[in-house]
Design a protein around this motif. Sequence first.
Motif, PDB file in Angstrom:
ATOM      1  N   ASP B  88       0.852  -1.188   0.000  1.00 42.97           N
ATOM      2  CA  ASP B  88       0.000   0.000   0.000  1.00 42.97           C
ATOM      3  C   ASP B  88       0.886   1.235   0.000  1.00 42.97           C
ATOM      4  N   GLU B  89       0.557   2.204  -0.851  1.00 43.12           N
ATOM      5  CA  GLU B  89       1.353   3.430  -0.940  1.00 43.12           C
ATOM      6  C   GLU B  89       1.504   4.103   0.425  1.00 43.12           C
ATOM      7  N   ARG B  90       0.453   4.015   1.231  1.00 46.85           N
ATOM      8  CA  ARG B  90       0.477   4.724   2.523  1.00 46.85           C
ATOM      9  C   ARG B  90       1.528   4.149   3.468  1.00 46.85           C
ATOM     10  N   LEU B  91       1.954   2.925   3.212  1.00 42.08           N
ATOM     11  CA  LEU B  91       2.927   2.304   4.124  1.00 42.08           C
ATOM     12  C   LEU B  91       4.310   2.927   4.018  1.00 42.08           C
ATOM     13  N   GLU B  92       4.568   3.645   2.898  1.00 42.32           N
ATOM     14  CA  GLU B  92       5.896   4.224   2.708  1.00 42.32           C
ATOM     15  C   GLU B  92       6.223   5.208   3.821  1.00 42.32           C
ATOM     16  N   ARG B  93       5.213   5.956   4.275  1.00 40.12           N
ATOM     17  CA  ARG B  93       5.452   6.976   5.282  1.00 40.12           C
ATOM     18  C   ARG B  93       4.817   6.627   6.631  1.00 40.12           C
ATOM     19  N   ALA B  94       4.391   5.378   6.795  1.00 36.95           N
ATOM     20  CA  ALA B  94       3.674   5.021   8.018  1.00 36.95           C
ATOM     21  C   ALA B  94       4.571   5.117   9.247  1.00 36.95           C
ATOM     22  N   ASP B  95       4.023   5.466  10.404  1.00 39.38           N
ATOM     23  CA  ASP B  95       4.832   5.493  11.634  1.00 39.38           C
ATOM     24  C   ASP B  95       4.930   4.084  12.200  1.00 39.38           C
ATOM     25  N   THR B  96       5.724   3.945  13.271  1.00 34.62           N
ATOM     26  CA  THR B  96       5.981   2.608  13.798  1.00 34.62           C
ATOM     27  C   THR B  96       4.710   1.928  14.295  1.00 34.62           C
ATOM     28  N   THR B  97       3.805   2.714  14.895  1.00 37.43           N
ATOM     29  CA  THR B  97       2.559   2.121  15.390  1.00 37.43           C
ATOM     30  C   THR B  97       1.778   1.501  14.252  1.00 37.43           C
ATOM     31  N   ALA B  98       1.639   2.274  13.173  1.00 36.73           N
ATOM     32  CA  ALA B  98       0.872   1.759  12.039  1.00 36.73           C
ATOM     33  C   ALA B  98       1.551   0.529  11.456  1.00 36.73           C
ATOM     34  N   GLY B 100       3.617  -1.595  12.820  1.00 37.60           N
ATOM     35  CA  GLY B 100       3.507  -2.731  13.734  1.00 37.60           C
ATOM     36  C   GLY B 100       2.122  -3.342  13.687  1.00 37.60           C
ATOM     37  N   GLN B 101       1.107  -2.481  13.670  1.00 39.98           N
ATOM     38  CA  GLN B 101      -0.260  -3.012  13.668  1.00 39.98           C
ATOM     39  C   GLN B 101      -0.602  -3.715  12.368  1.00 39.98           C
ATOM     40  N   VAL B 102      -0.098  -3.163  11.269  1.00 46.44           N
ATOM     41  CA  VAL B 102      -0.352  -3.797   9.972  1.00 46.44           C
ATOM     42  C   VAL B 102       0.290  -5.187   9.935  1.00 46.44           C
ATOM     43  N   LEU B 103       1.549  -5.278  10.377  1.00 47.26           N
ATOM     44  CA  LEU B 103       2.230  -6.576  10.363  1.00 47.26           C
ATOM     45  C   LEU B 103       1.498  -7.561  11.270  1.00 47.26           C
ATOM     46  N   ALA B 104       1.081  -7.082  12.444  1.00 46.95           N
ATOM     47  CA  ALA B 104       0.377  -7.962  13.386  1.00 46.95           C
ATOM     48  C   ALA B 104      -0.930  -8.454  12.782  1.00 46.95           C
ATOM     49  N   SER B 205      -3.512  -6.803   0.331  1.00 47.70           N
ATOM     50  CA  SER B 205      -3.890  -5.396   0.504  1.00 47.70           C
ATOM     51  C   SER B 205      -4.271  -5.187   1.956  1.00 47.70           C
ATOM     52  N   LEU B 206      -4.330  -3.927   2.373  1.00 51.55           N
ATOM     53  CA  LEU B 206      -4.719  -3.644   3.760  1.00 51.55           C
ATOM     54  C   LEU B 206      -6.127  -4.156   4.028  1.00 51.55           C
ATOM     55  N   ASP B 207      -6.998  -4.014   3.052  1.00 49.39           N
ATOM     56  CA  ASP B 207      -8.361  -4.546   3.194  1.00 49.39           C
ATOM     57  C   ASP B 207      -8.346  -6.022   3.542  1.00 49.39           C
ATOM     58  N   GLU B 208      -7.527  -6.752   2.794  1.00 51.70           N
ATOM     59  CA  GLU B 208      -7.516  -8.203   2.984  1.00 51.70           C
ATOM     60  C   GLU B 208      -7.074  -8.627   4.375  1.00 51.70           C
ATOM     61  N   ILE B 209      -6.305  -7.784   5.056  1.00 45.22           N
ATOM     62  CA  ILE B 209      -5.901  -8.180   6.396  1.00 45.22           C
ATOM     63  C   ILE B 209      -6.722  -7.445   7.449  1.00 45.22           C
ATOM     64  N   GLY B 210      -7.773  -6.794   6.975  1.00 45.02           N
ATOM     65  CA  GLY B 210      -8.726  -6.197   7.905  1.00 45.02           C
ATOM     66  C   GLY B 210      -8.329  -4.849   8.462  1.00 45.02           C
ATOM     67  N   ILE B 211      -7.427  -4.143   7.792  1.00 42.11           N
ATOM     68  CA  ILE B 211      -7.090  -2.779   8.226  1.00 42.11           C
ATOM     69  C   ILE B 211      -7.925  -1.815   7.386  1.00 42.11           C
ATOM     70  N   THR B 212      -8.921  -1.239   7.993  1.00 39.84           N
ATOM     71  CA  THR B 212      -9.796  -0.370   7.216  1.00 39.84           C
ATOM     72  C   THR B 212      -9.753   1.061   7.739  1.00 39.84           C
ATOM     73  N   ASP B 213      -9.120   1.235   8.903  1.00 39.22           N
ATOM     74  CA  ASP B 213      -9.103   2.530   9.558  1.00 39.22           C
ATOM     75  C   ASP B 213      -8.003   3.413   8.965  1.00 39.22           C
ATOM     76  N   ASP B 214      -8.376   4.377   8.137  1.00 41.13           N
ATOM     77  CA  ASP B 214      -7.371   5.206   7.468  1.00 41.13           C
ATOM     78  C   ASP B 214      -6.643   6.135   8.432  1.00 41.13           C
ATOM     79  N   SER B 215      -7.253   6.396   9.610  1.00 42.93           N
ATOM     80  CA  SER B 215      -6.631   7.363  10.525  1.00 42.93           C
ATOM     81  C   SER B 215      -5.260   6.880  11.005  1.00 42.93           C
ATOM     82  N   LEU B 216      -5.053   5.569  10.911  1.00 45.73           N
ATOM     83  CA  LEU B 216      -3.737   5.021  11.240  1.00 45.73           C
ATOM     84  C   LEU B 216      -2.647   5.730  10.412  1.00 45.73           C
ATOM     85  N   PHE B 217      -3.023   6.102   9.193  1.00 45.73           N
ATOM     86  CA  PHE B 217      -2.052   6.752   8.296  1.00 45.73           C
ATOM     87  C   PHE B 217      -2.288   8.257   8.204  1.00 45.73           C
ATOM     88  N   SER B 218      -3.582   8.653   8.176  1.00 48.33           N
ATOM     89  CA  SER B 218      -3.867  10.079   7.977  1.00 48.33           C
ATOM     90  C   SER B 218      -3.638  10.860   9.263  1.00 48.33           C
TER      91      SER B 218
END
Lengths: 550, 262
Positions: B88-98, B100-104, B205-218
């Motif tokens: 996902d393009e948003r992962l390029e600039r994601a912070d550590t929390t995001a 970590g949560q995506v990987l988990a 994709s983020l959808d496929e792993i159940g990450i739907t909350d965009d605020s994690l990135f925005s």
Amino acid sequence: MTTERDSIEFDALFVGGGVSSLAGAIRLMQMAKEKAMELEVGIIEKGSEIGSHSIMNPIALQELLPDYDSLNCPIEQTVRGDGFYYLTRKKAWRVPMVPRQMHNQGFLIISLARFARWLGEIAEEMGVNIFPGFSGQEVLYGEDGKTVTGVRTGDNGLDANGKAKSNFEAGIDILAKVTVFGEGARGNLSKSLIEKLGLSSQCLPQVYETGIKEVIQLPEENFFSHNPVNDIHTMGYPLGLNVPGGGFLYQMKDNRIAIGYLTGLCYEDPGIDPYDLFMSFKRHPFIFDIIKGGRVVEQGARTVSSGGHYTIPRLATDGAVLIGAAAGIHNTPALKGIHVGMKSGMLAAEAIAEALEKKDVSGASLERYRRLLDDSWVHPEIYEGRNFAPALAMKGMKKWIHLGAQYLSKGRGIIDPLPLDADYETLRVLNTAPTETTDNMDYDGSLMVDKLTGVYLSKTQHREDQPSHLIIKDPQLCIDTCYPTYGSPCTRFCPAKVYELETDEITGQRQLKLNPSNCLHCKTCDIKDPYQNINWVCPEGSGGPGYTTV
Amino acid sequence: MNVIVLLKQVPDTESIIEIADDGASIKTEDVKWVVNPYDELAVEEALQVVEKNGEGQVTVLSAGIKQAETAIRSALAMGAHEGILIEDERLERADTTATGQVLAAALKKIPHDLIIAGQRAVDGDNYLVPAIVAESLDLPILPVIIKESIADGKITCEQVIQGGTMVVEADLPAVITTQRGLNEPRYASMPKIMKAKKKKIASLSLDEIGITDDSLFSNPKIRVESLQVPQKSRAGIIVEGGTPAEKADNLLRHLREDAQVI
Ligand SMILES: Cc1cc2nc3c(=O)[nH]c(=O)nc-3n(C[C@H](O)[C@H](O)[C@H](O)COP(=O)(O)OP(=O)(O)OC[C@H]3O[C@@H](n4cnc5c(N)ncnc54)[C@H](O)[C@@H]3O)c2cc1C
């Protein structure tokens, strides 16, 4: 100890991932498609990434990839105008007539590293297997001892004493029906192949120039902002007119310039230090005025094979061909090797495709490559410069008389061919006591950097704990003979401070200390050492400079 | 035994880094990208665990943009069995929390007995992602280890502490992170590179792993405000000392305290 080695097979293997090999591999895939042949083609490149600023005559590129523009070819600038200057210590005189070979208007200014990366991507898309980080260490021959069957890659994971570490990985044998040597100037395998098979027994010795280059970031407002000239060549100061060489300066994108200085390795004075000459060139008022306020962002060094037509070895042998700078294919009067190197790769590819189709990869069959080259535009270009290098190596008026006669007679000149000496034979004996190297230039660490900062800016890296890739055949000779005779010229001609003279604190004995991890892979030492006592071999894969833009 | 390696693609440590015009990111045009060196240790250790165990597989998991595939492929060329990219393009600039949560979130869908990660990525130097992953999955974490062994469903590890080592143990599944000295990563051989080229890297994709909350990135918890290049000082120092042993001691002190490289 015999090591178990894997082997892997290709139809064609290119050794070295420079522009000549890349153009050759692309052309070979095009031929395979035309002939509906399935070919497995590999390229090994010792650097960790395929990959200096150069002016390229686009002729070969137009032939290879006519739609290069729409394929996003990374072009920095187009040459708007040439400036050819003669430098005295303080002044610059614009030479009113630029020699015809140096008309560059309309040519492309490219970053060779970026351009090669781009060609590499195209080659991979066409199915070429590129292996960055693998060096050719040895040429493999068939049972007859002369048919080339491939190359052996270098071992990985040896410590400084040559003992295997826990992650030791033996090099493998890459077998190929045709092996293409595209290693660039003074390729280590090409050198051994040419020697072993006597491929240059009918030729004049190859001669070289060492070029040191930089990319400099200039302020927004700079010399080139409003200047019709964006390609400058100089002769004269600091080298003078006796030794071949000179400076160049091109405009790139984003307020950057490429600047460099070439020193002909036929020089006689063992005190010459090409790096110092480059620094003096940069300090010349005319040049300094252009680069002031700038900052060096990258540095590099490399030799050019500049001997020309009469130094080109036999290009085909059983199972192998030589292409590009490895074969000395270079237009010396024009200072250009890219387009002729690419074209040689492309023509070799045509001959290889046919040889594979006929299932005859003998030297006689591959010889067709030489005929194609002689019938192409490469031949008249290189042939015209056939006596240029020997004339340039002359001193005083003689040089200008020969050059003038050659200019008027399309290269034939007064004597054809003119004789030429190998670069290692030209040093004259020191008549004063050897001086220790002086490093008294003032460097500001930004626009003027010393050798070691330059090494840093070349991003060269080698794993430290590995055997030295610079083999000194007889270390005692360095101290007993070379030091008193020539004052250890390796400590000066090397642009990266790989060689240092040390005195043992306790015994007072001098010894040569090597810093192989500084090496820029320019090969000056292998060429210029007066005793041919230094042998350059590839270090562990991926080692070497990491040029991204020069 | 399913061993998962968390892997990140980072700029080569030899690359000369320049700050982009926004002042808070770097210019990527001429950067050479490599596998985070601590993650190479993780791949090597994972391969050794599976080899010792006699069965199992090593899966490499990365969260990033398409180009991270080359890093995954390097791990496959070392011998890893499978590669998965959460793209996902948003992962390029994601912070550590995001991150970590995506990987988990992905790991919840991937069977795992052991998760090995680099102690930190050499670009951001945060040391956080493996811990966030462990926390999100409610797993024990044994960080910065120099040795491990597995028996009876337990992993025993050695960690370096001031002046010595400490032996720690946890039940599997667990997360461990690597320290230099753990192993010497193997080289990719040419036949393995050929094989790795042909392997398919799975993309999630983020959808496929159940990450739907965009605020994690925005609306990240941590934002990079600015970047600065350290003052370049390349002046050398001469280590003083009366005897070679004293010199060596002083050198060690400089390396540890001033240069902080060991
Ligand atoms: C300072 C300088 C300025 C120049 N300016 C110009 C210019 O303005 N215009 C122009 O047209 N030409 C110029 N040239 C010449 C031009 O750079 C060369 O002609 C051209 O690069 C030759 O291409 P090549 O592919 O034959 O060799 P190279 O570009 O040298 O490529 C050879 C490749 O092989 C690799 N290699 C070598 N040995 C091995 C091995 N054993 N195993 C694996 N890999 C190996 C090397 O790492 C390298 O990547 C210049 C050269 C120099 C030095």
